[in-house]
Design a protein around this motif. Structure first.
Motif, mmCIF file in Angstrom:
data_model
loop_
_atom_site.group_PDB
_atom_site.id
_atom_site.type_symbol
_atom_site.label_atom_id
_atom_site.label_comp_id
_atom_site.label_asym_id
_atom_site.label_seq_id
_atom_site.Cartn_x
_atom_site.Cartn_y
_atom_site.Cartn_z
ATOM 1 N N ASP A 20 0.804 -1.230 0.000
ATOM 2 C CA ASP A 20 0.000 0.000 0.000
ATOM 3 C C ASP A 20 0.833 1.275 0.000
ATOM 4 N N ALA A 21 2.153 1.177 0.053
ATOM 5 C CA ALA A 21 3.004 2.359 0.229
ATOM 6 C C ALA A 21 2.871 3.346 -0.925
ATOM 7 N N GLU A 22 3.102 4.617 -0.622
ATOM 8 C CA GLU A 22 3.007 5.674 -1.631
ATOM 9 C C GLU A 22 4.251 5.748 -2.510
ATOM 10 N N GLN A 23 5.429 5.499 -1.915
ATOM 11 C CA GLN A 23 6.692 5.731 -2.623
ATOM 12 C C GLN A 23 7.765 4.815 -2.050
ATOM 13 N N PHE A 24 8.750 4.439 -2.911
ATOM 14 C CA PHE A 24 9.861 3.580 -2.497
ATOM 15 C C PHE A 24 11.190 4.208 -2.896
ATOM 16 N N SER A 25 12.157 4.162 -1.971
ATOM 17 C CA SER A 25 13.546 4.466 -2.299
ATOM 18 C C SER A 25 14.367 3.226 -1.974
ATOM 19 N N PHE A 26 14.992 2.634 -2.997
ATOM 20 C CA PHE A 26 15.818 1.443 -2.810
ATOM 21 C C PHE A 26 17.276 1.848 -2.690
ATOM 22 N N LEU A 27 17.980 1.228 -1.736
ATOM 23 C CA LEU A 27 19.364 1.575 -1.461
ATOM 24 C C LEU A 27 20.249 0.334 -1.498
ATOM 25 N N GLY A 28 21.501 0.534 -1.879
ATOM 26 C CA GLY A 28 22.466 -0.554 -1.863
ATOM 27 C C GLY A 28 23.852 -0.027 -1.591
ATOM 28 N N THR A 29 24.772 -0.939 -1.361
ATOM 29 C CA THR A 29 26.190 -0.594 -1.235
ATOM 30 C C THR A 29 26.988 -1.576 -2.072
ATOM 31 N N GLY A 30 28.061 -1.109 -2.707
ATOM 32 C CA GLY A 30 28.868 -2.017 -3.514
ATOM 33 C C GLY A 30 28.048 -2.648 -4.625
ATOM 34 N N TRP A 31 28.097 -3.973 -4.701
ATOM 35 C CA TRP A 31 27.407 -4.660 -5.790
ATOM 36 C C TRP A 31 25.902 -4.543 -5.699
ATOM 37 N N SER A 32 25.360 -4.291 -4.504
ATOM 38 C CA SER A 32 23.905 -4.215 -4.395
ATOM 39 C C SER A 32 23.336 -2.871 -4.839
ATOM 40 N N VAL A 33 24.194 -1.908 -5.208
ATOM 41 C CA VAL A 33 23.688 -0.664 -5.803
ATOM 42 C C VAL A 33 22.966 -0.982 -7.113
ATOM 43 N N GLY A 34 23.550 -1.867 -7.914
ATOM 44 C CA GLY A 34 22.893 -2.284 -9.144
ATOM 45 C C GLY A 34 21.577 -2.990 -8.874
ATOM 46 N N LEU A 35 21.528 -3.795 -7.815
ATOM 47 C CA LEU A 35 20.282 -4.484 -7.465
ATOM 48 C C LEU A 35 19.227 -3.497 -6.980
ATOM 49 N N ALA A 36 19.644 -2.455 -6.280
ATOM 50 C CA ALA A 36 18.693 -1.426 -5.863
ATOM 51 C C ALA A 36 18.087 -0.745 -7.081
ATOM 52 N N GLN A 37 18.907 -0.459 -8.072
ATOM 53 C CA GLN A 37 18.387 0.129 -9.309
ATOM 54 C C GLN A 37 17.391 -0.824 -9.975
ATOM 55 N N GLU A 38 17.701 -2.105 -9.960
ATOM 56 C CA GLU A 38 16.812 -3.088 -10.580
ATOM 57 C C GLU A 38 15.502 -3.225 -9.813
ATOM 58 N N ALA A 39 15.557 -3.188 -8.484
ATOM 59 C CA ALA A 39 14.331 -3.255 -7.685
ATOM 60 C C ALA A 39 13.416 -2.079 -8.015
ATOM 61 N N ALA A 40 14.009 -0.904 -8.130
ATOM 62 C CA ALA A 40 13.216 0.280 -8.475
ATOM 63 C C ALA A 40 12.608 0.139 -9.866
ATOM 64 N N LEU A 41 13.379 -0.389 -10.804
ATOM 65 C CA LEU A 41 12.861 -0.585 -12.155
ATOM 66 C C LEU A 41 11.689 -1.555 -12.163
ATOM 67 N N LYS A 42 11.774 -2.638 -11.391
ATOM 68 C CA LYS A 42 10.668 -3.607 -11.355
ATOM 69 C C LYS A 42 9.389 -2.953 -10.842
ATOM 70 N N MET A 43 9.516 -2.101 -9.846
ATOM 71 C CA MET A 43 8.335 -1.402 -9.314
ATOM 72 C C MET A 43 7.722 -0.494 -10.373
ATOM 73 N N ARG A 44 8.575 0.197 -11.107
ATOM 74 C CA ARG A 44 8.069 1.089 -12.152
ATOM 75 C C ARG A 44 7.413 0.299 -13.269
ATOM 76 N N GLU A 45 8.082 -0.763 -13.723
ATOM 77 C CA GLU A 45 7.571 -1.534 -14.849
ATOM 78 C C GLU A 45 6.240 -2.224 -14.520
ATOM 79 N N ALA A 46 6.230 -2.960 -13.426
ATOM 80 C CA ALA A 46 5.076 -3.808 -13.127
ATOM 81 C C ALA A 46 3.887 -3.036 -12.583
ATOM 82 N N SER A 47 4.145 -2.018 -11.755
ATOM 83 C CA SER A 47 3.037 -1.369 -11.048
ATOM 84 C C SER A 47 2.985 0.143 -11.218
#
Length: 290
Positions: free
Chosen positions: A173-200
């Motif tokens: 139900d959340a209004e907004q998401f900010s995904f964060l990562g460090t090192g290699w998970s910075v790319g995964l944070a970008q991907e998580a944000a993309l999935k939210m945009r694409e799917a919903s």
């Protein structure tokens, strides 16, 4: 009725096991090579993650680029091109122009990338019917991580937990998401944000965790979520929670935590009456007319 995207998300633990058990060592970048990893969209974010992991493992200098932004004239020993469809225009254009030895990872053995690259790794068992890419992205990263010598036993166990755990209503139900990562998970944070945009079609952003306090935290508020993939820097949780926003962090492998974000994206799509298999304005592959 289960969507294709849901089924593909749920299949990730088994796909990872297969990828880890069958690493094509001869086709992947060799230790000591200077490597450029390229892709578009999701594949670019996987490239970002792998580049950090490869350098940290001591295998050699590794850069990641969106295929359209590859720097001409810079010397590399190998280009590693990531493309689920094997038809993406920017990737094929780059492979056609470069004289550098190349390896491609794809899901479809009947596409032009098979002849465009010097060596090809086909993960057809991880291909997807959905436009939204989930299991192919993580399966190729699982294979690449295993190729660097990582033991992914715990990551697979974490993935099994991620596909089965209930989803908190406050995330759906959340209004907004900010995904964060460090090192290699910075790319995964970008991907998580993309999935939210694409799917919903959700309002999502992504940042390196230490950069979040340099401006982006200003949008944190009740009803909004700051979601960490991996371990959060000291003090960050307290600062986010002081804004009234929800802070999400777990001990799961960041790639498994990405699965949870994928599942939330699908749940939010259904809650909004959207079809996660067929996102608005998107196609499986971006093929540009000459």
């Amino acid at each position: 009725m289960t969507s294709h995207t849901e089924a593909e998300i749920a299949s990730q633990p088994s796909c990872w096991r297969r990828a880890v058990a069958d690493v094509p060592a001869d086709a992947l970048p060799r230790r000591g090579e200077r490597v450029a990893v390229v892709g578009c969209g999701t594949s670019w974010f996987v490239a970002m993650a792998y580049a950090v992991l490869r350098e940290r493992a001591g295998h050699g200098e590794t850069d990641a680029f969106a295929a359209s932004e590859f720097p001409e004239g810079r010397g590399y020993d190998r280009v590693l091109a990531l493309s689920r469809s094997g038809t993406t225009t920017e990737v094929l254009d780059l492979l056609a122009k470069t004289s550098t030895r190349s390896t491609a990872i794809t899901a479809d053995p009947e596409t032009p990338i098979m002849s465009a690259a010097d060596e090809v790794v086909v993960l057809d068992y991880a291909d997807e019917r959905s436009v939204v890419q989930t299991r192919f992205a993580t399966t190729q990263l699982a294979m690449l991580r295993a190729g660097l010598g990582e033991d992914l036993t715990q990551a697979v166990a974490d993935a099994e937990e991620a596909v089965a755990a209930p989803l908190p209503a406050e995330l759906v139900d959340a209004e907004q998401f900010s995904f964060l990562g460090t090192g290699w998970s910075v790319g995964l944070a970008q991907e998580a944000a993309l999935k939210m945009r694409e799917a919903s079609r959700s309002w999502t952003e992504a940042y390196p965790a230490m950069e979040y306090r340099h401006g982006p935290i200003s949008i944190a508020a009740p009803g909004r979520v700051t979601w960490m993939l991996g371990a959060a820097p000291d003090g960050l949780r307290a600062q986010v929670e002081a804004t009234g926003a929800t802070f999400v962090e777990s001990a799961l492998d960041p790639m498994a935590e990405l699965i949870r974000a994928q599942r939330v994206a699908v749940a939010r799509a259904f809650a909004r009456g959207l079809d996660p298999d067929e996102p608005m304005h998107l196609t499986r592959s971006v093929i540009l007319s000459p």
